[in-house]
Design an enzyme around this catalytic site. Sequence first.
Site, PDB file in Angstrom:
ATOM      1  N   SER A 122     -25.702  -5.421 -20.221  1.00  0.00           N
ATOM      2  CA  SER A 122     -25.324  -7.038 -21.000  1.00  0.00           C
ATOM      3  C   SER A 122     -26.004  -7.834 -20.144  1.00  0.00           C
ATOM      4  O   SER A 122     -25.930  -7.925 -19.040  1.00  0.00           O
ATOM      5  CB  SER A 122     -23.866  -7.011 -20.753  1.00  0.00           C
ATOM      6  N   HIS A 178     -27.364  -5.534 -24.638  1.00  0.00           N
ATOM      7  CA  HIS A 178     -26.329  -5.546 -24.895  1.00  0.00           C
ATOM      8  C   HIS A 178     -25.979  -6.628 -24.957  1.00  0.00           C
ATOM      9  O   HIS A 178     -26.134  -7.544 -24.407  1.00  0.00           O
ATOM     10  CB  HIS A 178     -24.692  -4.879 -24.149  1.00  0.00           C
ATOM     11  N   ASP A 198     -23.171 -10.216 -26.272  1.00  0.00           N
ATOM     12  CA  ASP A 198     -22.603 -10.434 -26.005  1.00  0.00           C
ATOM     13  C   ASP A 198     -21.859 -11.756 -26.881  1.00  0.00           C
ATOM     14  O   ASP A 198     -22.253 -12.835 -26.356  1.00  0.00           O
ATOM     15  CB  ASP A 198     -21.269 -10.796 -24.824  1.00  0.00           C
ATOM     16  N   MET A 205     -19.021 -14.854 -28.744  1.00  0.00           N
ATOM     17  CA  MET A 205     -17.873 -14.979 -28.499  1.00  0.00           C
ATOM     18  C   MET A 205     -17.917 -16.408 -28.475  1.00  0.00           C
ATOM     19  O   MET A 205     -18.515 -17.619 -28.379  1.00  0.00           O
ATOM     20  CB  MET A 205     -17.719 -15.380 -26.453  1.00  0.00           C
ATOM     21  N   HIS A 255     -22.270  -7.463 -29.406  1.00  0.00           N
ATOM     22  CA  HIS A 255     -21.344  -7.237 -30.020  1.00  0.00           C
ATOM     23  C   HIS A 255     -20.087  -8.835 -30.253  1.00  0.00           C
ATOM     24  O   HIS A 255     -20.104  -9.375 -29.622  1.00  0.00           O
ATOM     25  CB  HIS A 255     -20.858  -6.801 -28.607  1.00  0.00           C
ATOM     26  N   MET A 262     -17.621 -10.449 -30.899  1.00  0.00           N
ATOM     27  CA  MET A 262     -15.647 -11.331 -29.845  1.00  0.00           C
ATOM     28  C   MET A 262     -15.538 -12.905 -30.499  1.00  0.00           C
ATOM     29  O   MET A 262     -15.578 -13.770 -30.515  1.00  0.00           O
ATOM     30  CB  MET A 262     -15.983 -11.525 -28.899  1.00  0.00           C
ATOM     31  N   MET A 300     -12.757  -1.046 -25.238  1.00  0.00           N
ATOM     32  CA  MET A 300     -12.982  -1.994 -24.088  1.00  0.00           C
ATOM     33  C   MET A 300     -12.265  -1.821 -22.997  1.00  0.00           C
ATOM     34  O   MET A 300     -11.061  -1.708 -23.256  1.00  0.00           O
ATOM     35  CB  MET A 300     -12.489  -3.555 -24.578  1.00  0.00           C
ATOM     36  N   GLY A 354     -13.741 -11.088 -22.637  1.00  0.00           N
ATOM     37  CA  GLY A 354     -14.154 -12.740 -22.871  1.00  0.00           C
ATOM     38  C   GLY A 354     -15.166 -12.702 -21.527  1.00  0.00           C
ATOM     39  O   GLY A 354     -15.571 -13.946 -20.950  1.00  0.00           O
ATOM     40  N   GLY A 404     -17.247 -11.857 -18.058  1.00  0.00           N
ATOM     41  CA  GLY A 404     -17.818 -10.160 -16.903  1.00  0.00           C
ATOM     42  C   GLY A 404     -17.326 -10.483 -15.581  1.00  0.00           C
ATOM     43  O   GLY A 404     -17.240 -11.009 -15.684  1.00  0.00           O
ATOM     44  N   GLY A 405     -17.626  -8.991 -15.373  1.00  0.00           N
ATOM     45  CA  GLY A 405     -17.528  -8.962 -13.629  1.00  0.00           C
ATOM     46  C   GLY A 405     -16.235  -8.629 -13.327  1.00  0.00           C
ATOM     47  O   GLY A 405     -15.838  -8.684 -12.147  1.00  0.00           O
ATOM     48  N   ASP A 428     -17.243  -0.773 -22.020  1.00  0.00           N
ATOM     49  CA  ASP A 428     -18.089  -1.744 -22.596  1.00  0.00           C
ATOM     50  C   ASP A 428     -16.998  -2.647 -20.858  1.00  0.00           C
ATOM     51  O   ASP A 428     -15.888  -2.743 -21.849  1.00  0.00           O
ATOM     52  CB  ASP A 428     -18.427  -2.981 -23.128  1.00  0.00           C
ATOM     53  N   GLY A 429     -17.136  -2.924 -19.783  1.00  0.00           N
ATOM     54  CA  GLY A 429     -16.375  -3.358 -19.003  1.00  0.00           C
ATOM     55  C   GLY A 429     -16.243  -3.014 -17.681  1.00  0.00           C
ATOM     56  O   GLY A 429     -15.328  -1.680 -17.865  1.00  0.00           O
ATOM     57  N   GLY A 430     -16.577  -3.507 -16.733  1.00  0.00           N
ATOM     58  CA  GLY A 430     -16.333  -2.940 -15.472  1.00  0.00           C
ATOM     59  C   GLY A 430     -17.018  -1.625 -14.907  1.00  0.00           C
ATOM     60  O   GLY A 430     -16.349  -0.320 -14.070  1.00  0.00           O
ATOM     61  N   GLY A 440     -23.431  -4.788 -17.283  1.00  0.00           N
ATOM     62  CA  GLY A 440     -23.678  -6.151 -16.439  1.00  0.00           C
ATOM     63  C   GLY A 440     -23.862  -6.533 -15.517  1.00  0.00           C
ATOM     64  O   GLY A 440     -25.345  -5.978 -14.908  1.00  0.00           O
ATOM     65  N   SER A 441     -23.223  -7.391 -14.611  1.00  0.00           N
ATOM     66  CA  SER A 441     -23.464  -7.489 -13.825  1.00  0.00           C
ATOM     67  C   SER A 441     -23.613  -6.103 -12.862  1.00  0.00           C
ATOM     68  O   SER A 441     -25.020  -6.489 -11.623  1.00  0.00           O
ATOM     69  CB  SER A 441     -21.961  -7.816 -12.414  1.00  0.00           C
TER      70      SER A 441
END
Length: 216
Positions: A7, A32, A34, A36, A65, A67, A136, A141, A143-144, A174-176, A196-197
């Site tokens: 991401s 990816h 995002d 928003m 993606h 949002m 999700m 909304g 990252g991190g 997606d997420g964490g 992502g991160s």
Amino acid sequence: MNILSPSILSANFAELGNQMKAVERGGAQYIHIDVMDGMLVPTISYGMPVIKSIRDITDLVFDVHLMIIDPIRYIKDFVDAGADIITFHYESTNDARAVINEIHKYGKKAGMAIKPETSVEAFRPYLNDLEQLLVMTVEPGFGGQQYIDYCTDKVRNTRAMLDMYGLKTDIQVDGGINIATVHHALDAGANVIVAGSAIFKGNIEERTRKFLEIMG
């Protein structure tokens, strides 16, 4: 087939071209992206001009993606900007089938995303028409964030639903997601991993290779 979709929300935009090349060298298959709008989620990110500006940098699949509220308004714009897969949120529209049809009209793959509080049953009426289901694993909304453990069961239930109908639809999470949590999603049946991160905050090429090694 397991697919890594780094991401760029976590990338350094001053070095975005170079960082995208680094994940490509590392073996990532997707990018990816995002988008928003500050309404469906509290954050505003980038839009069509950014996507268009980076399309010529790489041949990797652009996994977009959305949002955003009422996404059907902008499907053609994202197609024109270079999207290959367009995933919209179940919560963002009153006519999900119309959005799916609009994406398919332009020959692109359609995905549907659900927030952590939305049941996987939201997918069921559309299973035959979607190429990707996005579960999700954080509130969308930002990252991190930390991976929400109960979402692992949602991934498992989504895979069971697809198996029931004999479908091979991709399941994306997606997420964490990081080196410590990716196995939760994979073991539950996900095959498209967004990170992502965990990729962009360090040696990008090396971290990309490490993820792919774990993903098998």
